[in-house]
Design an enzyme around this catalytic site. Structure first.
Site, PDB file in Angstrom:
ATOM      1  N   SER A  50      -3.998 -10.752  -1.937  1.00 13.20           N
ATOM      2  CA  SER A  50      -4.058 -11.948  -2.453  1.00 13.20           C
ATOM      3  C   SER A  50      -2.789 -12.578  -3.122  1.00 13.20           C
ATOM      4  O   SER A  50      -2.913 -13.623  -3.492  1.00 13.20           O
ATOM      5  CB  SER A  50      -5.157 -11.870  -3.860  1.00 13.20           C
ATOM      6  OG  SER A  50      -4.647 -10.657  -4.644  1.00 13.20           O
ATOM      7  N   ASN A  75      -6.856 -13.536   5.931  1.00 15.46           N
ATOM      8  CA  ASN A  75      -7.495 -12.909   4.831  1.00 15.46           C
ATOM      9  C   ASN A  75      -9.282 -13.247   4.808  1.00 15.46           C
ATOM     10  O   ASN A  75      -9.406 -14.231   5.387  1.00 15.46           O
ATOM     11  CB  ASN A  75      -6.979 -13.502   3.426  1.00 15.46           C
ATOM     12  CG  ASN A  75      -5.939 -12.250   2.805  1.00 15.46           C
ATOM     13  OD1 ASN A  75      -6.277 -11.237   2.761  1.00 15.46           O
ATOM     14  ND2 ASN A  75      -4.685 -12.836   2.536  1.00 15.46           N
ATOM     15  N   HIS A 113       5.900  -0.625  -2.876  1.00 13.58           N
ATOM     16  CA  HIS A 113       5.321   0.203  -3.944  1.00 13.58           C
ATOM     17  C   HIS A 113       5.461   1.587  -3.947  1.00 13.58           C
ATOM     18  O   HIS A 113       4.837   2.553  -4.852  1.00 13.58           O
ATOM     19  CB  HIS A 113       3.934  -0.065  -4.391  1.00 13.58           C
ATOM     20  CG  HIS A 113       3.894  -1.727  -4.938  1.00 13.58           C
ATOM     21  ND1 HIS A 113       2.732  -2.461  -4.905  1.00 13.58           N
ATOM     22  CD2 HIS A 113       4.690  -2.418  -5.570  1.00 13.58           C
ATOM     23  CE1 HIS A 113       2.982  -3.493  -5.127  1.00 13.58           C
ATOM     24  NE2 HIS A 113       4.146  -3.667  -5.629  1.00 13.58           N
ATOM     25  N   GLY A 149      -4.471  -9.516   4.215  1.00 15.95           N
ATOM     26  CA  GLY A 149      -5.057  -8.442   3.296  1.00 15.95           C
ATOM     27  C   GLY A 149      -4.438  -8.422   1.833  1.00 15.95           C
ATOM     28  O   GLY A 149      -4.580  -7.218   1.268  1.00 15.95           O
ATOM     29  N   ASN A 205       0.683  -1.151   0.141  1.00 14.61           N
ATOM     30  CA  ASN A 205      -0.117  -0.107   0.077  1.00 14.61           C
ATOM     31  C   ASN A 205       0.892   1.295   0.002  1.00 14.61           C
ATOM     32  O   ASN A 205       1.943   1.206   0.419  1.00 14.61           O
ATOM     33  CB  ASN A 205      -0.900  -0.117   1.061  1.00 14.61           C
ATOM     34  CG  ASN A 205      -1.998  -1.210   1.346  1.00 14.61           C
ATOM     35  OD1 ASN A 205      -2.052  -1.862   0.240  1.00 14.61           O
ATOM     36  ND2 ASN A 205      -2.218  -1.634   2.373  1.00 14.61           N
ATOM     37  N   ASP A 213      -0.747   4.049   1.448  1.00 17.19           N
ATOM     38  CA  ASP A 213      -1.583   5.106   2.009  1.00 17.19           C
ATOM     39  C   ASP A 213      -0.977   5.636   3.247  1.00 17.19           C
ATOM     40  O   ASP A 213      -1.680   6.513   4.059  1.00 17.19           O
ATOM     41  CB  ASP A 213      -2.917   4.333   2.107  1.00 17.19           C
ATOM     42  CG  ASP A 213      -2.610   3.036   2.779  1.00 17.19           C
ATOM     43  OD1 ASP A 213      -1.925   3.052   3.576  1.00 17.19           O
ATOM     44  OD2 ASP A 213      -3.575   2.200   2.592  1.00 17.19           O
ATOM     45  N   CYS A 254      11.108  19.952 -10.289  1.00 17.69           N
ATOM     46  CA  CYS A 254      12.593  19.849  -9.949  1.00 17.69           C
ATOM     47  C   CYS A 254      13.370  20.905 -10.014  1.00 17.69           C
ATOM     48  O   CYS A 254      13.159  21.643 -10.734  1.00 17.69           O
ATOM     49  CB  CYS A 254      13.314  18.400 -10.331  1.00 17.69           C
ATOM     50  SG  CYS A 254      14.611  18.226  -9.660  1.00 17.69           S
TER      51      CYS A 254
HETATM   52 ZN   LIG Z   1      15.556  16.640 -11.066  1.00 15.52          ZN
END
Ligand SMILES: [Zn+2]
Length: 250
Positions: free
Chosen positions: A191, A215, A120, A189, A103, A105, A150
């Site tokens: 799969s 799960n 991720h 939580g 996640n 979040d 940037c």
């Molecule tokens: Zn840059």
């Protein structure tokens, strides 16, 4: 055979000196964040082929940022649930070394978990694909910048992984090292179908760890017969019960 014996699973966690957890979208559903792919998830509203790929970002960073602003808004309202808080407690009590989450979040951190590997990426940082510089979100607030830029002049990308983008090497290395070292691996939580995160429990198993799947529906790992235990139920209910039971024995 996959066992559904809760008491035996708890006993394993109690005795283990090195337990880690892999979490996924299922742990945040009870915080009001639907799985991206569920009927009320984000991909029911946005065309995945226009928003989820790295190529989409190169094509049109503004389109991606409009989408990401909406994502950020829904995430900033979300609060950790009792399941997230229970995992943080397990770490505090010494029953959990680290969480590897798919996640983005930030809810494990909000709940107080200290060791969290964001497989991720995350919603708290932005990254330049040209020079590699990473910014905190406050430094290039996307609600003030239509497209955050940037110092080098290149558009910044939200620091989570798009399709077509590799997982960061340090994240991969740390995660696989832990999977090899752990005695108990919790699958919570998720799969466990998305590569390469789905390899982690298999690597753990190969290195001698026991796998416990928590799960609503058995994960791919359980369906394929690799899990030692499958505990069926709601994340919040199972985790809060688990913490009470672990506390009770102290
Ligand atoms: Zn840059």
């Amino acid at each position: 055979m996959v066992s559904e014996n809760y008491n035996e699973a708890i006993e394993l966690i109690r005795k283990s000196k090195y337990t880690i957890a892999l979490t996924g979208a299922g742990v945040s559903v009870e915080s009001g964040l639907p799985d991206f792919r569920s009927p009320d998830g984000i991909w029911s509203k946005y065309d995945i082929s226009k928003y989820a790929y790295l190529a989409n970002f190169y094509e049109d960073p503004k389109r991606i940022w409009d989408f990401v602003r909406e994502l950020y808004s829904s995430y900033s309202d979300a609060k950790p649930n009792i399941g997230h808080i229970s995992l943080a407690k397990m770490e505090e009590m010494g029953f959990l070394k680290c969480i590897i989450t798919q996640n983005i979040d930030n809810l494990h951190q909000k709940a107080g978990s200290r060791c969290v590997i964001e497989f991720h990426g995350n919603i708290t940082h932005l990254r330049c694909l040209k020079c590699g510089k990473v910014y905190k979100r406050e430094e290039r607030d996307p609600f003030k910048w239509e497209v955050p830029i940037c110092d080098c002049g290149n558009p910044l990308k939200p620091d989570f992984i798009f399709f077509g983008e590799g997982i960061f090497e340090d994240v991969l290395n740390r995660s696989f090292e832990m999977a090899k070292k752990c005695e108990v691996f919790l699958i919570i939580g998720t799969s466990a179908e998305v590569q390469p995160a789905s390899m982690l429990p298999l690597v753990a198993k190969e290195s001698g760890a026991r796998l416990i799947d928590i799960n609503l529906k058995p994960s791919r790992i359980t369906l394929d017969g690799y899990s030692d235990y499958f505990l069926r139920g709601k994340f919040t209910e199972i985790m809060s019960k688990m913490v009470k039971d672990l506390e009770g024995e102290k």
